[in-house]
Motif scaffolding. Structure first.
Motif, PDB file in Angstrom:
ATOM      1  N   PHE A  11      35.684  73.189   8.375  1.00  0.00           N
ATOM      2  CA  PHE A  11      36.860  72.339   8.219  1.00  0.00           C
ATOM      3  C   PHE A  11      37.758  72.877   7.108  1.00  0.00           C
ATOM      4  CE2 PHE A  11      33.397  69.279   9.322  1.00  0.00           C
ATOM      5  CZ  PHE A  11      33.865  68.896  10.571  1.00  0.00           C
ATOM      6  N   ALA A  12      39.067  72.815   7.337  1.00  0.00           N
ATOM      7  CA  ALA A  12      40.058  73.108   6.305  1.00  0.00           C
ATOM      8  C   ALA A  12      40.817  71.822   6.027  1.00  0.00           C
ATOM      9  CB  ALA A  12      41.014  74.207   6.768  1.00  0.00           C
ATOM     10  N   GLY A  13      40.899  71.478   4.759  1.00  0.00           N
ATOM     11  CA  GLY A  13      41.571  70.227   4.391  1.00  0.00           C
ATOM     12  C   GLY A  13      42.196  70.321   3.021  1.00  0.00           C
ATOM     13  N   GLY A  14      42.911  71.414   2.778  1.00  0.00           N
ATOM     14  CA  GLY A  14      43.494  71.603   1.457  1.00  0.00           C
ATOM     15  C   GLY A  14      42.506  72.310   0.556  1.00  0.00           C
ATOM     16  N   CYS A  15      42.601  72.046  -0.714  1.00  0.00           N
ATOM     17  CA  CYS A  15      41.751  72.698  -1.710  1.00  0.00           C
ATOM     18  C   CYS A  15      40.272  72.549  -1.360  1.00  0.00           C
ATOM     19  CB  CYS A  15      42.024  72.081  -3.072  1.00  0.00           C
ATOM     20  SG  CYS A  15      40.917  72.664  -4.356  1.00  0.00           S
ATOM     21  N   ASP A  83      45.128  64.305   4.771  1.00  0.00           N
ATOM     22  CA  ASP A  83      46.308  63.694   5.369  1.00  0.00           C
ATOM     23  C   ASP A  83      46.526  64.454   6.673  1.00  0.00           C
ATOM     24  OD1 ASP A  83      48.754  62.916   6.305  1.00  0.00           O
ATOM     25  OD2 ASP A  83      49.811  63.207   4.411  1.00  0.00           O
ATOM     26  N   PRO A  84      46.063  63.913   7.789  1.00  0.00           N
ATOM     27  CA  PRO A  84      46.140  64.639   9.055  1.00  0.00           C
ATOM     28  C   PRO A  84      47.550  64.738   9.626  1.00  0.00           C
ATOM     29  CG  PRO A  84      45.281  62.448   9.432  1.00  0.00           C
ATOM     30  CD  PRO A  84      45.415  62.610   7.942  1.00  0.00           C
ATOM     31  N   PRO A 100      45.592  71.568   7.345  1.00  0.00           N
ATOM     32  CA  PRO A 100      44.402  70.883   7.869  1.00  0.00           C
ATOM     33  C   PRO A 100      44.001  71.468   9.223  1.00  0.00           C
ATOM     34  CG  PRO A 100      46.346  69.539   8.271  1.00  0.00           C
ATOM     35  CD  PRO A 100      46.813  70.767   7.518  1.00  0.00           C
ATOM     36  N   ALA A 101      42.732  71.807   9.366  1.00  0.00           N
ATOM     37  CA  ALA A 101      42.258  72.392  10.624  1.00  0.00           C
ATOM     38  C   ALA A 101      40.770  72.132  10.808  1.00  0.00           C
ATOM     39  CB  ALA A 101      42.524  73.898  10.647  1.00  0.00           C
ATOM     40  N   PHE A 126      48.361  55.867  11.097  1.00  0.00           N
ATOM     41  CA  PHE A 126      49.425  56.705  10.549  1.00  0.00           C
ATOM     42  C   PHE A 126      50.690  56.542  11.381  1.00  0.00           C
ATOM     43  CE2 PHE A 126      45.458  58.715   9.287  1.00  0.00           C
ATOM     44  CZ  PHE A 126      45.666  58.883   7.926  1.00  0.00           C
ATOM     45  N   LYS A 127      51.825  56.533  10.706  1.00  0.00           N
ATOM     46  CA  LYS A 127      53.110  56.381  11.401  1.00  0.00           C
ATOM     47  C   LYS A 127      53.599  57.714  11.962  1.00  0.00           C
ATOM     48  CE  LYS A 127      54.363  52.257   8.861  1.00  0.00           C
ATOM     49  NZ  LYS A 127      53.187  51.649   9.324  1.00  0.00           N
ATOM     50  N   LYS A 128      53.164  58.821  11.350  1.00  0.00           N
ATOM     51  CA  LYS A 128      53.560  60.145  11.827  1.00  0.00           C
ATOM     52  C   LYS A 128      52.456  60.710  12.728  1.00  0.00           C
ATOM     53  CE  LYS A 128      54.351  61.623   7.511  1.00  0.00           C
ATOM     54  NZ  LYS A 128      54.687  62.542   6.433  1.00  0.00           N
ATOM     55  N   PRO A 129      52.800  61.710  13.562  1.00  0.00           N
ATOM     56  CA  PRO A 129      51.797  62.295  14.460  1.00  0.00           C
ATOM     57  C   PRO A 129      50.689  63.037  13.706  1.00  0.00           C
ATOM     58  CG  PRO A 129      54.001  63.207  14.904  1.00  0.00           C
ATOM     59  CD  PRO A 129      54.118  62.285  13.738  1.00  0.00           C
ATOM     60  N   ILE A 130      49.520  63.094  14.317  1.00  0.00           N
ATOM     61  CA  ILE A 130      48.386  63.851  13.785  1.00  0.00           C
ATOM     62  C   ILE A 130      48.642  65.323  14.106  1.00  0.00           C
ATOM     63  CG2 ILE A 130      45.874  64.177  13.832  1.00  0.00           C
ATOM     64  CD1 ILE A 130      46.918  61.362  12.817  1.00  0.00           C
ATOM     65  N   VAL A 131      48.628  66.174  13.079  1.00  0.00           N
ATOM     66  CA  VAL A 131      48.956  67.589  13.259  1.00  0.00           C
ATOM     67  C   VAL A 131      47.787  68.516  12.913  1.00  0.00           C
ATOM     68  CG1 VAL A 131      51.435  67.232  12.944  1.00  0.00           C
ATOM     69  CG2 VAL A 131      49.970  67.754  10.946  1.00  0.00           C
ATOM     70  N   THR A 132      46.630  67.958  12.634  1.00  0.00           N
ATOM     71  CA  THR A 132      45.462  68.772  12.324  1.00  0.00           C
ATOM     72  C   THR A 132      45.197  69.737  13.478  1.00  0.00           C
ATOM     73  OG1 THR A 132      44.514  67.004  10.994  1.00  0.00           O
ATOM     74  CG2 THR A 132      42.994  68.712  11.778  1.00  0.00           C
ATOM     75  N   GLU A 133      45.113  71.033  13.162  1.00  0.00           N
ATOM     76  CA  GLU A 133      44.828  72.035  14.194  1.00  0.00           C
ATOM     77  C   GLU A 133      43.369  71.926  14.633  1.00  0.00           C
ATOM     78  OE1 GLU A 133      45.498  75.906  12.539  1.00  0.00           O
ATOM     79  OE2 GLU A 133      47.589  75.497  12.084  1.00  0.00           O
ATOM     80  N   ILE A 134      43.125  72.139  15.908  1.00  0.00           N
ATOM     81  CA  ILE A 134      41.760  72.251  16.433  1.00  0.00           C
ATOM     82  C   ILE A 134      41.712  73.621  17.091  1.00  0.00           C
ATOM     83  CG2 ILE A 134      40.038  71.316  18.001  1.00  0.00           C
ATOM     84  CD1 ILE A 134      41.416  68.570  17.607  1.00  0.00           C
TER      85      ILE A 134
END
Length: 177
Positions: A11-15, A83-84, A100-101, A126-134
């Motif tokens: 998983f990638a999620g920032g730092c 924050d996805p 995020p991935a 969340f009000k914005k779309p989920i953009v986490t890469e898969i």
């Protein structure tokens, strides 16, 4: 005695400093390694990854026992650390190396991650779309030793950084509030 069947999750999620402890403290987790993946440079250094020229993301590779802590629970823990909706980085860390991935290792992991995204979108959290890469897992390069288990090695620095990053406040308002 039956031998444990261990699997990997990435998983990638920032730092990556902030991504180790939430997994490391769960039952059935054998090992969490900070490193780099998803790019085109072999054996990248921290400085190279931070420059944004390698294509890699800071990530954690988790070795786990799915009989104790199944992959879908790992995905839940993952999403609750990120924050996805932010494809440009995570919290104060900006750029593609902090995107995020979820790097899946097999078809079942891919399907589980895709279902988690659909469920999260349907939840309205969340009000914005989920953009986490898969995306498919690729070669994982462990980070330099000083990055490994940073939350244990330099607890005060870790806590200060994590608090200043905005991650904890985001988690509190979006996941625990």
């Amino acid at each position: 005695m039956t031998e444990k069947k261990l699997e990997k999750a990435t998983f990638a999620g920032g730092c990556f400093w902030c991504m180790v402890k939430p997994f490391d403290t769960q039952p059935g987790i054998e090992r969490v390694v900070s490193g780099y993946t998803g790019g085109h440079t072999e054996n990248p250094t921290y400085e190279e990854v931070c420059s944004g020229t390698t294509g890699h993301a800071e990530a954690v590779e988790i070795t786990f026992d799915p009989a104790i802590f199944p992959y879908d629970k790992l995905v839940d823990v993952y999403f609750m650390q990120t924050d996805p909706t932010d494809a440009e980085g995570q919290f104060v860390d900006r750029g593609s190396s902090y995107r995020p991935a979820i790097f899946y290792h097999d078809r079942a992991q891919k399907e589980t991650a895709e279902k988690a995204v659909r469920d999260l979108e349907a939840s309205g959290r969340f009000k914005k779309p989920i953009v986490t890469e898969i995306v498919p897992a690729s070669t994982f390069y462990p980070a330099e030793d000083y990055h490994q288990d940073f939350y244990k090695k330099d607890s005060a620095h870790y806590k200060g950084y994590r608090n200043a990053s905005g991650r904890d406040q985001f988690i509190q308002s979006h996941w625990k509030g």
